[in-house]
Motif scaffolding. Sequence first.
Motif, PDB file in Angstrom:
ATOM      1  N   ILE A  42      -8.248  11.209   1.606  1.00  0.00           N
ATOM      2  CA  ILE A  42      -7.758   9.961   2.173  1.00  0.00           C
ATOM      3  C   ILE A  42      -8.473   8.771   1.544  1.00  0.00           C
ATOM      4  N   ASN A  43      -7.745   7.685   1.357  1.00  0.00           N
ATOM      5  CA  ASN A  43      -8.315   6.474   0.770  1.00  0.00           C
ATOM      6  C   ASN A  43      -9.248   5.810   1.778  1.00  0.00           C
ATOM      7  N   LYS A  44     -10.475   5.556   1.362  1.00  0.00           N
ATOM      8  CA  LYS A  44     -11.485   5.025   2.289  1.00  0.00           C
ATOM      9  C   LYS A  44     -11.161   3.610   2.754  1.00  0.00           C
ATOM     10  N   TYR A  45     -10.512   2.817   1.889  1.00  0.00           N
ATOM     11  CA  TYR A  45     -10.236   1.428   2.239  1.00  0.00           C
ATOM     12  C   TYR A  45      -9.104   1.310   3.263  1.00  0.00           C
ATOM     13  N   THR A  46      -8.035   2.068   3.054  1.00  0.00           N
ATOM     14  CA  THR A  46      -6.964   2.052   4.045  1.00  0.00           C
ATOM     15  C   THR A  46      -7.414   2.681   5.356  1.00  0.00           C
ATOM     16  N   MET A  47      -8.314   3.656   5.277  1.00  0.00           N
ATOM     17  CA  MET A  47      -8.827   4.290   6.485  1.00  0.00           C
ATOM     18  C   MET A  47      -9.609   3.277   7.322  1.00  0.00           C
ATOM     19  N   VAL A  48     -10.414   2.444   6.672  1.00  0.00           N
ATOM     20  CA  VAL A  48     -11.160   1.415   7.396  1.00  0.00           C
ATOM     21  C   VAL A  48     -10.197   0.440   8.071  1.00  0.00           C
ATOM     22  N   PHE A  49      -9.138   0.047   7.351  1.00  0.00           N
ATOM     23  CA  PHE A  49      -8.166  -0.879   7.936  1.00  0.00           C
ATOM     24  C   PHE A  49      -7.485  -0.276   9.156  1.00  0.00           C
ATOM     25  N   TYR A  50      -7.024   0.955   9.056  1.00  0.00           N
ATOM     26  CA  TYR A  50      -6.351   1.603  10.180  1.00  0.00           C
ATOM     27  C   TYR A  50      -7.292   1.750  11.376  1.00  0.00           C
ATOM     28  N   MET A 104     -13.340  -7.192  16.327  1.00  0.00           N
ATOM     29  CA  MET A 104     -12.433  -6.217  15.726  1.00  0.00           C
ATOM     30  C   MET A 104     -11.207  -6.897  15.137  1.00  0.00           C
ATOM     31  N   PHE A 105     -10.762  -7.985  15.744  1.00  0.00           N
ATOM     32  CA  PHE A 105      -9.624  -8.728  15.196  1.00  0.00           C
ATOM     33  C   PHE A 105      -9.964  -9.285  13.814  1.00  0.00           C
ATOM     34  N   PHE A 106     -11.123  -9.896  13.683  1.00  0.00           N
ATOM     35  CA  PHE A 106     -11.547 -10.408  12.382  1.00  0.00           C
ATOM     36  C   PHE A 106     -11.787  -9.272  11.394  1.00  0.00           C
ATOM     37  N   LEU A 107     -12.346  -8.158  11.877  1.00  0.00           N
ATOM     38  CA  LEU A 107     -12.569  -7.009  10.999  1.00  0.00           C
ATOM     39  C   LEU A 107     -11.246  -6.471  10.452  1.00  0.00           C
ATOM     40  N   THR A 108     -10.226  -6.448  11.288  1.00  0.00           N
ATOM     41  CA  THR A 108      -8.917  -5.978  10.846  1.00  0.00           C
ATOM     42  C   THR A 108      -8.372  -6.865   9.729  1.00  0.00           C
ATOM     43  N   LEU A 123     -10.123  -8.810   7.632  1.00  0.00           N
ATOM     44  CA  LEU A 123     -10.950  -8.670   6.430  1.00  0.00           C
ATOM     45  C   LEU A 123     -10.675  -7.340   5.724  1.00  0.00           C
ATOM     46  N   SER A 124     -10.649  -6.243   6.492  1.00  0.00           N
ATOM     47  CA  SER A 124     -10.395  -4.931   5.883  1.00  0.00           C
ATOM     48  C   SER A 124      -8.973  -4.829   5.360  1.00  0.00           C
ATOM     49  N   GLY A 125      -8.010  -5.517   6.018  1.00  0.00           N
ATOM     50  CA  GLY A 125      -6.639  -5.516   5.528  1.00  0.00           C
ATOM     51  C   GLY A 125      -6.527  -6.204   4.177  1.00  0.00           C
ATOM     52  N   LEU A 126      -7.198  -7.338   4.020  1.00  0.00           N
ATOM     53  CA  LEU A 126      -7.171  -8.043   2.738  1.00  0.00           C
ATOM     54  C   LEU A 126      -7.752  -7.181   1.625  1.00  0.00           C
ATOM     55  N   LEU A 127      -8.900  -6.548   1.903  1.00  0.00           N
ATOM     56  CA  LEU A 127      -9.514  -5.700   0.881  1.00  0.00           C
ATOM     57  C   LEU A 127      -8.633  -4.495   0.558  1.00  0.00           C
ATOM     58  N   SER A 128      -8.011  -3.913   1.573  1.00  0.00           N
ATOM     59  CA  SER A 128      -7.167  -2.737   1.354  1.00  0.00           C
ATOM     60  C   SER A 128      -5.951  -3.071   0.508  1.00  0.00           C
ATOM     61  N   PHE A 129      -5.319  -4.215   0.762  1.00  0.00           N
ATOM     62  CA  PHE A 129      -4.145  -4.604  -0.018  1.00  0.00           C
ATOM     63  C   PHE A 129      -4.504  -4.887  -1.474  1.00  0.00           C
ATOM     64  N   ILE A 130      -5.752  -5.284  -1.722  1.00  0.00           N
ATOM     65  CA  ILE A 130      -6.177  -5.559  -3.093  1.00  0.00           C
ATOM     66  C   ILE A 130      -6.528  -4.268  -3.834  1.00  0.00           C
ATOM     67  N   THR A 131      -7.223  -3.362  -3.155  1.00  0.00           N
ATOM     68  CA  THR A 131      -7.745  -2.157  -3.818  1.00  0.00           C
ATOM     69  C   THR A 131      -6.805  -0.971  -3.749  1.00  0.00           C
ATOM     70  N   ALA A 132      -5.956  -0.887  -2.733  1.00  0.00           N
ATOM     71  CA  ALA A 132      -5.069   0.276  -2.569  1.00  0.00           C
ATOM     72  C   ALA A 132      -3.621  -0.187  -2.645  1.00  0.00           C
ATOM     73  N   ARG A 133      -3.118  -0.313  -3.856  1.00  0.00           N
ATOM     74  CA  ARG A 133      -1.763  -0.822  -4.052  1.00  0.00           C
ATOM     75  C   ARG A 133      -0.723   0.293  -4.104  1.00  0.00           C
ATOM     76  N   ASN A 143      -9.916  -0.164  12.176  1.00  0.00           N
ATOM     77  CA  ASN A 143     -10.136  -1.471  12.784  1.00  0.00           C
ATOM     78  C   ASN A 143      -8.901  -1.960  13.533  1.00  0.00           C
ATOM     79  N   ALA A 144      -7.725  -1.732  12.956  1.00  0.00           N
ATOM     80  CA  ALA A 144      -6.491  -2.149  13.622  1.00  0.00           C
ATOM     81  C   ALA A 144      -6.305  -1.395  14.933  1.00  0.00           C
ATOM     82  N   LEU A 145      -6.583  -0.099  14.917  1.00  0.00           N
ATOM     83  CA  LEU A 145      -6.456   0.682  16.141  1.00  0.00           C
ATOM     84  C   LEU A 145      -7.448   0.221  17.194  1.00  0.00           C
TER      85      LEU A 145
END
Length: 361
Positions: A36-44, A223-227, A229-239, A46-48
């Motif tokens: 599993i991709n670590k960056y998308t995992m962090v985003f999911y 957690m809202f801010f974390l979501t 921040l992690s979403g921005l990084l995930s969209f950049i690194t996991a295309r 935080n969103a949850l």
Amino acid sequence: MEGRARGSLPFVGMIMVVLAQAGNMVVMKMAMSDGINKYTMVFYCNALSSLVLLPCPLIISRRSGSCPPLTFAVLCKIFLLALLGFAAQMCGYVGIDYSSPVLGTAMMNLIPAFTFILAIILRMEKVNWKSWSTQAKLVGTITSILGAFVVTLYRGPPVLRSPRPPSVQPHRRLPFLLLQQSNWILGGFLLAAQAFLLASSYILQAFILKEYPAVLNLMFYVMFFLTILSGLLSFITARELQSWILKVNVGLIAILYSGVVAVAFGSTLGTWCVKRAGPVYVSMFKPLGIVFAVGLGFLFLGEMLHLGSLIGALVIVMGFHTAVWAKSKEEEKAIEGSGVGGSFASSSHDTPLLQNQASSV
């Protein structure tokens, strides 16, 4: 009797927090080993967590009428806290991916030292070097750190084999053989950086809770801010689209566990313990995490139980018990001197920042 029971709540709470965090390292290692991709995992995750905590500012605080006003200055501090947490998250996930949960929990033993130093610099912790309780806290903390180094650097002969087959490749789960490899060293540096960032976040939490003592609301905004921040990084690194597709496997289980148990529950409970007992008290529990990580790694990752793990775990427990016992004696002495009851607070009774808050969670 009631005051003693209330004082034991942070102790029980931190045991649960450390167990949840150790379990999170294990399930995340299993998920990343499964691809599993670590960056998308962090985003999911935080969103949850944000969704789980969403009812707090909408329902709980309004119903109780205890929600303090959220000023722009407090919101900026919360964003800074989220930024520290996001940096700690990424250092932790990447560091564990390069190493193992055992090294991850071992490096968490740096948190008490970092927190203690920062608390002294900011005059949040009163230190009397001639006091036996202060000396006992230092000895207990140093003993726990030494125990963590024993677990990490000395494996020794195997004592008990796990009933499960290894879930990760041998070269990724044998710390002793990887001490000279670049990935292992990089993982260690990242995990040490995570420890410093977490210690800084505990200090910042104590400042924010002084102005905004609503723990559940605070954690939702974090957690809202974390979501974001992690979403921005995930969209950049996991295309790649494949990185965002969730399957019913260990990755989904890891996201559910991390988002609900480790972050929404564990982080919120840990913040409440910071409010009740202070950042130094909370940081003293981190050495206990390696004991849980060794046991969970044995049960779920198929890691053999070695003599070094048993010796190190015993040393950690001894140091941890010494530090917590000294801290409790400080509080009992302070309560007797003031003539009032209450829960565990920081030993800095002259500093209002770490005094027990009377407002509700």
